[in-house]
Design an enzyme around this catalytic site. Structure first.
Site: not given
Ligand code: 26V
Length: 822
Positions: A370, A561-562, A567
């Site tokens: 993801h 969104k987050r 973003k």
């Molecule tokens: C995790 C982390 C962890 C450490 C540092 C920064 C960071 C940034 C993002 C994340 C989240 C990763 C997983 C996630 O939520 N991905 C999202 O998944 C969605 C469903 O597939 C997708 O639509 C989003 O674009 C994607 O960001």
């Protein structure tokens, strides 16, 4: 919150009683299960009784579906996810069972307002954002398309924090969603499994001294107890199970320890078990040495696998058939430790040899990636992994040896490539790479949009893709139309029904029939009236909660969104500042009135993200308070963005902001929700925006900015933001204003570092895209002034995005990955 009239969906269940009978049933439940009569019942009691009444019906379907899957020996899907961002469930269940109206009338006859009690249901936020919400949409779609499926996760006592904005800053408060009990869940004390940590591994040899098997002797043990929530599909086609694990001490009263006088020890053990399901980890900006997180990952993976194997064995008696009867899906790498855990269970507990165990494992697992953000790719320090999971460390080494042997045997990989394929990162501190582990342990690895999947092949998984060229495939994300259209936008659903009939209720792609009405002035007026009503509802909410008055006839421009630098909420805020400046300098121009809404949470330790929230609030204060703006621009930060807030904001949007740095947003799913509710998108060619454009057509979306390959190229060849900023009068003035404290007179230096970051490195390329973004916004103003043209585009968006249904996504998973009928 203002309520909207609910859609009358045709009754799904002919046996449904009339409102009078239902009212009698509610009273009976209130009395005999809740233990209250109408004179003392609180609104929560009414909520509980209403949920229990509908729950009884759900249970009948649930039992039926479970029995059928067993009798017919159907292959089951197991969706392992550390996050399920489900939101409220009551409306979902009412609507999917086709009892919304009967229930509403029944409650009215008892003097209770359904919408009022619905607001009391806690918003179950067991997830951070997109990944968790996708898991919830998938659960609903799997039930809808009739796949026997179980979701597995953790029953966090505290899910996502509640966000308050105090003096413009984000403040995090614990969300205690279980305070009033949870009428949806069933505790299954009998369904409990022991999970071990630490300790040592012993080798058992046969009489000739040959190794027979390994025995792991954990130093600690906890109990995982199951809590089941039924998941209702559309028209109650099928009801599946979401099983969430809660940590408990193995001996709940810890009598031995306590009696031996070790009172603190007994308490510590109890706390340790409790800690496993206490909090959801935030998607953090930096994540180091979070031992509890690895413990959570193993805890739920192990409990789920033990449960799955027990179910399989009791039905089929033999684990060789596991891949034919079970598809286990890894939602990102969070459950990747399930790969060595399944190997351990097969080898050490069930006596299967390595080769066969490895074959079973790979044929059973699938893995979805993801994110490609390097800081989000999980890896664990070898010493930590080894201390917590000594047997799994051995198995990881054994898997690695087999994979590297295979890679070397091809003769196609040099030393650097072999090092990248390895499950162990060797430079710097040694770490276990969970992405590589999930990849080699799965027969299918998928990305979540076409672009993201392509980038997976080219970047993080390039070498593994070359070794196993048939494994990576794309499954573009989707959203459930039940929650994200029928429930959240009853007005638009009703209008569509009276215009094109009911077919789209069961096949959302049939909403395409609306396309030709884009040219129908009468329909456009009705469509605009629905949008207007949804905007009024949001305006009322904002007035009540924040005391900000917004005009529903203004263009509602929404970014929810987050909060993350990639973003680019900052790009949006800087553009708002530039626009503010323009409005003041050119009062004579015909400005389009706009409200820019922001909403989202920042990870508690993500400094810049929290600063961006403060900036949005500081900017809002100045702009909203400046009479020379004459209300032409307003900025609103909506606190505590969550699923319930999304359900109000998506239908009220005219413009959807999807402006990530190209190549960084894996898919996005908010983009799909907005479009289905009739917002136009302003966005970069990133994630699923690319495919949204392909479907809605170039004229019905506003695309700007660098493309993914251009971003990569600029980064490789030395990107110079300073020159770009100096070349853009609007941008340099906006940055200068922020930097010098125009929006933070109480602390003029507050944003200096943030702004200097744009000059010095600007990793997210805000400067590179600013002018193109601002120009796109002005062209949007032009289309907005031509109201029929605007609504024609909005209608085409609704009509053309039915494909982004999670039903379609799930059918693709079923066919290409899980090999189950759907
Ligand atoms: C995790 C982390 C962890 C450490 C540092 C920064 C960071 C940034 C993002 C994340 C989240 C990763 C997983 C996630 O939520 N991905 C999202 O998944 C969605 C469903 O597939 C997708 O639509 C989003 O674009 C994607 O960001």
């Amino acid at each position: 919150m203002a309520s909207a009239k609910t859609v009358q969906i045709p009754q799904a269940l002919p046996e449904d009683p009339d409102p009078q009978a239902l009212a009698a049933e509610i009273l009976r439940v209130l009395r005999y299960r809740v233990g209250k009569d109408t004179t003392v019942a609180t609104r929560y009691d009414w909520l509980t009784a209403s949920i229990q009444v509908v729950r009884d019906r759900v249970i009948d379907h649930w039992m039926e579906a479970t029995k059928e899957a067993y009798d017919r020996q159907e292959k089951r899907v197991y969706y392992l996810s550390l996050e399920f961002l489900i939101g409220r469930l009551m409306r979902d269940a009412f609507s999917n069972l086709g009892m919304m109206e009967t229930m509403r009338q029944a409650l009215v006859s008892l003097g209770v307002d359904l919408d009022a009690i619905a607001q009391l249901e806690p918003d179950a936020a067991l997830g951070n954002g997109g990944l968790g919400r996708l898991a919830a949409c998938f659960m609903e779609s799997m039930a809808t398309v009739d796949i026997p499926a179980h979701g597995y996760g953790i029953r966090y006592a505290n899910g996502m924090f509640r966000q308050e904005i105090q003096d413009g800053w984000q403040v995090e408060l614990p969300e205690t969603w279980l305070d009033h009990g949870n009428p949806w869940e069933f505790e299954r004390r009998e369904r409990a499994f022991e999970v071990g940590f630490g300790g040592s591994v012993e080798s058992v040899t046969d009489k000739d001294g040959r190794l027979e098997r390994h025995v792991w002797k954990p130093g600690e043990r906890v109990l995982a107890v199951a809590y089941d929530t039924p998941v209702v599909g559309w028209r109650a086609n099928r009801v599946n199970t979401l099983r969430l694990w809660s940590g408990m001490p193995v001996d709940p009263i810890l009598l031995d320890k306590f009696n031996a006088g070790d009172h603190m020890g007994a308490l510590a053990e109890s706390n340790k078990a409790d800690a496993l399901s206490r909090v959801l980890y935030p998607a953090d900006s930096h994540k180091e040495g979070q031992e509890l997180r690895l413990r959570q990952e193993y805890f739920f993976s192990s409990a789920s696998l033990q449960d799955i194997l027990q179910r399989h064995l009791s039905q089929y008696g033999d684990l060789g058939s596991l891949p034919d009867k079970a598809a286990i899906h890894l939602n990102d790498t969070h459950p990747a430790v399930a790969v060595p855990e399944l190997m351990r269970l097969l080898m050490d507990v069930h006596g299967i040899d390595f080769d066969q165990a490895w074959d079973i494992t790979r044929r059973t697992f699938g893995y979805t990636n993801h994110t490609l953000l390097p800081e989000a790719l999980e890896s664990w320090p070898v010493p930590l992994f080894e201390r917590l999971l000594p047997r799994h460390m051995q198995i990881v080494y054994a898997i690695n040896a087999a994979v590297l042997l295979e890679a070397r045997a091809t003769g196609r990989f040099n030393g650097d490539q072999i090092a990248r394929i390895s499950l162990i990162q060797e430079n710097g501190d040694r770490r276990v790479r969970m992405g590589n582990l999930a990849f080699v342990g799965s027969h299918s690895i998928n990305g979540v949009s076409a672009l993201h999947t392509e980038l997976m092949k080219q970047t993080v998984f390039a070498d593994l893709h070359s070794l196993y060229p048939n494994r990576i495939n794309n499954k573009t994300n989707g959203i459930t139309p039940r929650r994200w259209l029928f429930q959240c936008n009853p007005g638009l659903t009703e209008l569509a029904r009276e215009t094109i009939g009911d077919r789209f209720l069961d096949d959302i792609e049939a909403i395409h029939d609306l396309d030709r009405f884009a040219e129908d002035a009468g329909f456009r007026d009705k469509f605009a009236a629905v949008k207007r009503a949804n905007k009024e509802r949001l305006a009322t909410l904002v007035a009540e909660r924040l005391g900000i008055k917004v005009d529903p006839s203004a263009l509602f421009d929404i970014q929810i969104k987050r909060i993350h630098e990639y973003k680019r909420q900052l790009l949006n805020i800087l553009e708002a500042i530039a626009l503010y400046d323009q409005i003041r300098s050119h009062p004579e121009r015909d400005w389009v009135p706009r409200v820019k809404f922001f909403g989202g949470k920042a990870a508690p330790s993500y400094h810049n993200a929290k600063l961006i929230i403060k900036l949005a609030n500081d900017v809002a204060k100045v702009i909203n308070g400046d009479p020379s703006v004459r209300g032409l621009l307003k900025v609103v930060f909506v606190p505590n963005y969550n699923v319930s807030a999304a359900e109000v904001m998506m239908p009220a949007a005219d413009l959807s902001e999807q402006i990530s740095t190209a190549g960084m947003e894996a898919s996005g799913t908010g983009n799909m929700k907005f479009a289905l509710n009739g917002a136009l998108t302003i966005g970069t060619l990133d994630g699923a925006n690319v495919e949204i454009r392909e479907r809605v057509g170039d004229d019905n979306i506003f695309i700007f900015g660098l493309k993914a390959d251009e971003v990569a190229e600029r980064r490789a060849n030395g990107y110079q933001p300073r020159a770009i900023i100096e070349g853009s009068r609007e941008l340099s003035q906006a940055i200068a204003a922020v930097s010098s404290g125009v929006f933070s007179p109480d602390d003029p230096d507050r944003y200096r570092d943030l702004m200097n970051g744009l000059y010095d490195s600007d990793w997210f390329m805000v400067a590179a895209d600013f002018d193109a973004y601002a120009a796109a916004q002005r062209s949007i103003d032009d289309v907005w002034r031509d109201s029929p043209a605007w609504y024609a585009r909005a209608i085409r968006n609704v009509a053309r995005v039915g494909w982004f249904s999670s039903d379609r996504t799930i059918r693709e998973y079923a066919k290409d990955i899980w090999n189950v009928p759907a």
